[in-house]
Design a protein around this motif. Structure first.
Motif, PDB file in Angstrom:
ATOM      1  N   ALA A  29       0.831  -1.213   0.000  1.00 24.46           N
ATOM      2  CA  ALA A  29       0.000   0.000   0.000  1.00 24.46           C
ATOM      3  C   ALA A  29       0.860   1.256   0.000  1.00 24.46           C
ATOM      4  CB  ALA A  29      -0.932  -0.008   1.210  1.00 24.46           C
ATOM      5  N   CYS A  30       1.948   1.248   0.768  1.00 31.45           N
ATOM      6  CA  CYS A  30       2.813   2.424   0.828  1.00 31.45           C
ATOM      7  C   CYS A  30       3.547   2.650  -0.502  1.00 31.45           C
ATOM      8  CB  CYS A  30       3.824   2.276   1.964  1.00 31.45           C
ATOM      9  SG  CYS A  30       3.091   2.478   3.608  1.00 31.45           S
ATOM     10  N   ALA A  31       3.957   1.557  -1.162  1.00 30.86           N
ATOM     11  CA  ALA A  31       4.627   1.702  -2.458  1.00 30.86           C
ATOM     12  C   ALA A  31       3.690   2.331  -3.482  1.00 30.86           C
ATOM     13  CB  ALA A  31       5.117   0.344  -2.949  1.00 30.86           C
ATOM     14  N   ALA A  32       2.417   1.895  -3.486  1.00 33.14           N
ATOM     15  CA  ALA A  32       1.438   2.470  -4.418  1.00 33.14           C
ATOM     16  C   ALA A  32       1.167   3.934  -4.092  1.00 33.14           C
ATOM     17  CB  ALA A  32       0.143   1.664  -4.377  1.00 33.14           C
ATOM     18  N   GLN A  33       1.040   4.247  -2.805  1.00 33.49           N
ATOM     19  CA  GLN A  33       0.792   5.630  -2.409  1.00 33.49           C
ATOM     20  C   GLN A  33       1.977   6.523  -2.755  1.00 33.49           C
ATOM     21  OE1 GLN A  33      -1.736   7.172  -1.558  1.00 33.49           O
ATOM     22  NE2 GLN A  33      -1.230   8.944  -0.300  1.00 33.49           N
ATOM     23  N   PHE A  34       3.183   6.022  -2.550  1.00 34.57           N
ATOM     24  CA  PHE A  34       4.386   6.785  -2.898  1.00 34.57           C
ATOM     25  C   PHE A  34       4.400   7.105  -4.386  1.00 34.57           C
ATOM     26  CE2 PHE A  34       8.818   7.131  -4.202  1.00 34.57           C
ATOM     27  CZ  PHE A  34       9.358   7.961  -3.231  1.00 34.57           C
ATOM     28  N   MET A  35       4.052   6.129  -5.206  1.00 27.29           N
ATOM     29  CA  MET A  35       4.064   6.308  -6.652  1.00 27.29           C
ATOM     30  C   MET A  35       3.037   7.351  -7.084  1.00 27.29           C
ATOM     31  SD  MET A  35       3.913   3.224  -9.475  1.00 27.29           S
ATOM     32  CE  MET A  35       2.254   2.713  -9.010  1.00 27.29           C
ATOM     33  N   VAL A  36       1.845   7.301  -6.480  1.00 30.79           N
ATOM     34  CA  VAL A  36       0.778   8.243  -6.839  1.00 30.79           C
ATOM     35  C   VAL A  36       1.170   9.673  -6.465  1.00 30.79           C
ATOM     36  CG1 VAL A  36      -1.563   8.971  -6.222  1.00 30.79           C
ATOM     37  CG2 VAL A  36      -1.111   6.583  -6.772  1.00 30.79           C
ATOM     38  N   VAL A  37       1.664   9.857  -5.237  1.00 30.61           N
ATOM     39  CA  VAL A  37       2.016  11.198  -4.771  1.00 30.61           C
ATOM     40  C   VAL A  37       3.243  11.718  -5.502  1.00 30.61           C
ATOM     41  CG1 VAL A  37       2.719  12.547  -2.755  1.00 30.61           C
ATOM     42  CG2 VAL A  37       0.970  10.789  -2.515  1.00 30.61           C
ATOM     43  N   VAL A  91      -9.894  -3.346  -7.611  1.00 30.17           N
ATOM     44  CA  VAL A  91      -9.629  -1.940  -7.906  1.00 30.17           C
ATOM     45  C   VAL A  91      -8.155  -1.618  -7.726  1.00 30.17           C
ATOM     46  CG1 VAL A  91     -10.120   0.431  -7.169  1.00 30.17           C
ATOM     47  CG2 VAL A  91     -11.980  -1.216  -7.403  1.00 30.17           C
ATOM     48  N   PHE A  92      -7.501  -2.219  -6.737  1.00 28.70           N
ATOM     49  CA  PHE A  92      -6.068  -2.003  -6.542  1.00 28.70           C
ATOM     50  C   PHE A  92      -5.288  -2.474  -7.774  1.00 28.70           C
ATOM     51  CE2 PHE A  92      -1.813  -2.652  -4.978  1.00 28.70           C
ATOM     52  CZ  PHE A  92      -1.643  -1.699  -3.991  1.00 28.70           C
ATOM     53  N   VAL A  93      -5.583  -3.688  -8.234  1.00 28.20           N
ATOM     54  CA  VAL A  93      -4.878  -4.224  -9.401  1.00 28.20           C
ATOM     55  C   VAL A  93      -5.217  -3.418 -10.651  1.00 28.20           C
ATOM     56  CG1 VAL A  93      -4.676  -6.233 -10.916  1.00 28.20           C
ATOM     57  CG2 VAL A  93      -4.687  -6.536  -8.434  1.00 28.20           C
ATOM     58  N   LEU A  94      -6.487  -3.048 -10.805  1.00 25.67           N
ATOM     59  CA  LEU A  94      -6.884  -2.229 -11.952  1.00 25.67           C
ATOM     60  C   LEU A  94      -6.168  -0.885 -11.931  1.00 25.67           C
ATOM     61  CD1 LEU A  94      -8.706  -1.744 -14.418  1.00 25.67           C
ATOM     62  CD2 LEU A  94     -10.471  -0.904 -12.840  1.00 25.67           C
ATOM     63  N   GLY A  95      -6.080  -0.268 -10.756  1.00 26.85           N
ATOM     64  CA  GLY A  95      -5.384   1.009 -10.642  1.00 26.85           C
ATOM     65  C   GLY A  95      -3.916   0.892 -11.002  1.00 26.85           C
ATOM     66  N   LEU A  96      -3.249  -0.173 -10.511  1.00 25.71           N
ATOM     67  CA  LEU A  96      -1.839  -0.395 -10.864  1.00 25.71           C
ATOM     68  C   LEU A  96      -1.670  -0.577 -12.366  1.00 25.71           C
ATOM     69  CD1 LEU A  96      -0.454  -2.866  -8.146  1.00 25.71           C
ATOM     70  CD2 LEU A  96       0.219  -0.486  -8.507  1.00 25.71           C
ATOM     71  N   ALA A  97      -2.581  -1.354 -12.979  1.00 28.69           N
ATOM     72  CA  ALA A  97      -2.468  -1.625 -14.412  1.00 28.69           C
ATOM     73  C   ALA A  97      -2.658  -0.352 -15.228  1.00 28.69           C
ATOM     74  CB  ALA A  97      -3.507  -2.677 -14.814  1.00 28.69           C
ATOM     75  N   VAL A  98      -3.673   0.440 -14.894  1.00 27.55           N
ATOM     76  CA  VAL A  98      -3.935   1.676 -15.630  1.00 27.55           C
ATOM     77  C   VAL A  98      -2.774   2.653 -15.456  1.00 27.55           C
ATOM     78  CG1 VAL A  98      -5.434   3.715 -15.749  1.00 27.55           C
ATOM     79  CG2 VAL A  98      -6.438   1.436 -15.547  1.00 27.55           C
ATOM     80  N   VAL A 193       1.553  -6.130  -9.071  1.00 27.54           N
ATOM     81  CA  VAL A 193       0.307  -6.818  -9.416  1.00 27.54           C
ATOM     82  C   VAL A 193       0.239  -8.199  -8.761  1.00 27.54           C
ATOM     83  CG1 VAL A 193      -0.995  -7.857 -11.307  1.00 27.54           C
ATOM     84  CG2 VAL A 193      -0.064  -5.553 -11.550  1.00 27.54           C
ATOM     85  N   LEU A 194       1.287  -9.008  -8.919  1.00 33.16           N
ATOM     86  CA  LEU A 194       1.266 -10.364  -8.365  1.00 33.16           C
ATOM     87  C   LEU A 194       1.168 -10.355  -6.834  1.00 33.16           C
ATOM     88  CD1 LEU A 194       1.337 -13.368  -8.920  1.00 33.16           C
ATOM     89  CD2 LEU A 194       3.843 -13.279  -8.893  1.00 33.16           C
TER      90      LEU A 194
END
Length: 478
Positions: A29-37, A91-98, A193-194
């Motif tokens: 979750a933190c890696a995804a949030q870091f990437m978004v911000v 939604v998490f996987v879809l968000g990463l893919a998009v 994703v995995l």
């Protein structure tokens, strides 16, 4: 099979294996949030390189920033609702893919239009990811100290992502290419994703009683913001009275009116209008929009000034921004919370706005011959102290007086307000900074100075507007 506490949220395992799994979910979750911000700010330092490589016109360059911010802000609340309907893992996987696909397209873009389109799709992916990163943590960690620690880590990573954007963008641009500020997201996103499929549980969402999606509201809101931003940008090249300017601004205002009309009639609105009956929410979010219109464009204009006029390299520019980041973080994390226990929040907001206005007034005095100390560092110290004092009490103010049932909507509105203000502010301020085709250093500097003068005036007006915030009698003596 890991045994779980039936009273804890789904996935909040208490056995050692469950704790390890929870730790990996926190990392994910933190890696995804870091990437978004990160992608909100990572493009700032690369803007001159992007302009040169793809042949951006001055009026089009702000859209590299705004395309991301507008789609992120316009679809943020819908993204949160979508996670409730489709399930957090999907939604998490879809968000990463998009997000990853858009990053790849942006890094390979061969034209201004291609890059802007990719940044817009990136914003859509971010709108899916940002809400669900928080939701999976609250679902994994039971209420109490463990969840508090997890949320503290998540918050710190978000702040670090915003702070690291300029440094990472500067280093990648100078030593590799501006394209890598987008391409670097691809291995991170694909690599997540995995683990997401393995770690996150897929909730069963019943067909009856699940939240409805206000898709129409999200589409109309995003279209309204895009039209308003485009219209403000057209004023730079065509003038305020031109048909294209007046037409798109009128269309944006009409779409905004339709959005408000829709939100008053749907069962589960993205933006419950009842929130605006709370004075702290109504006034506080207006203050957020206006301050966002000042602070987010600051990075844009200073980055261009440092590289185009002062001839700083991308890395030197990134290092030049460090005082803004470090002082704001220090004051916001340490001084502002301490003051909030002793001083009324409204007083801190007023003081912060006034100090920021003074700092931007100083910033507006830049010349082509300004040195780093008087042209960048001095104003940075004043602005950063003011913004650090301002943002924490303002966040507290806009979420106060809201019933628990509307807390999520109020939080989403607050995040959207900042992004909307930044996009509209950058489009409007670009008209003040416009210099024409063959601008020399003096012309460019004069344009940026005009933008900072306009920011000073806006913050002076915000200082007056903040007087309408309710006073809170919670100050404590030493």
């Amino acid at each position: 099979m890991v045994q779980q506490d039936e009273t804890a949220p789904a996935g909040a395992a208490t056995a050692p294996a469950g704790r390890r799994r929870a730790g990996w979910v926190l990392v994910l979750a933190c890696a995804a949030q870091f990437m978004v911000v990160l992608d909100v700010s990572v493009v700032n330092v690369a803007l001159p390189s992007i302009q040169s490589a793809l042949g951006f016109a001055p009026a089009g360059l702000p859209w590299v920033v705004n395309a991301y911010g507008l789609c992120f802000a316009g679809l943020l609340l819908l993204g949160g609702r979508l996670a409730d309907v489709l399930g957090h893992r999907r939604v998490f996987v879809l968000g990463l893919a998009v997000f990853s696909a858009a990053s790849l397209a942006g890094g390979a873009a061969a034209s201004p239009g291609g890059l802007i389109a990719a940044r817009a799709v990136q914003g859509m992916g971010a709108a899916l990811l940002a809400p669900v990163t928080l939701t999976v943590l609250t679902g994994m960690f039971p209420e109490g100290p463990v969840r508090t620690r997890a949320l503290a880590v998540w918050t710190a990573v978000g702040v670090a992502g915003g702070a690291a954007g300029n440094l990472i963008g500067g280093a990648l641009t100078e030593y590799l290419s501006w394209r890598w500020i987008l391409l670097v997201n691809v291995p991170v996103g694909v690599g997540g994703v995995l683990p997401a499929l393995r770690l996150l549980q897929q909730e069963r969402t019943p067909a009856v009683g699940r939240p409805r999606l206000d898709v129409a509201g999200a589409v109309v809101a995003t279209a309204a913001l895009a039209a308003l931003t485009y219209g403000l940008g057209q004023a730079e090249s065509h003038g305020w009275g031109a048909p294209v300017t007046a037409g798109t601004l009128t269309a944006g205002l009409l779409a905004l009116a339709v959005f408000v009309w829709l939100e008053g009639r749907v069962r589960t609105p993205l933006m419950p209008l009842r929130l605006f009956r709370v004075r702290s929410v109504a006034v506080g979010n207006l203050v957020l929009v206006l301050t966002g219109a000042c602070f987010i464009p600051m990075w844009y204009f200073l980055s261009l000034y440092m590289q185009q006029v002062l001839r700083y390299s991308p890395v030197q520019t990134a290092i030049g921004f460090l005082p803004h980041t470090l002082i704001t973080m220090a004051v916001g994390a340490r001084v502002a919370p301490w003051l909030l226990h002793r001083v009324d929040a409204r007083a801190l907001i007023l003081a912060g706005c006034a100090i920021c206005a003074a700092g931007f007034g100083w910033q507006s005095r830049i010349t082509p011959d300004s040195g780093y100390v008087d042209g960048i560092l001095g104003p940075a110290v004043v602005v950063s102290v003011g913004s650090g004092m301002l943002l924490t009490p303002l966040t507290a103010a806009v979420t106060s007086g809201v019933p628990p049932s509307d807390a999520g909507a109020a939080s989403g509105l607050m995040n959207a307000a900042k992004q909307v203000g930044g996009a509209l502010g950058l489009a409007a301020l670009a008209t003040f900074a416009a210099t024409g085709g063959d601008a020399d250093d003096a012309d460019l500097t004069e344009g940026y100075a005009r933008a900072f003068t306009a920011i000073t005036a806006v913050l002076a007006a915000v200082t007056v507007l903040a007087l309408a915030l309710p006073r809170e009698d919670h100050a404590e003596p030493d």
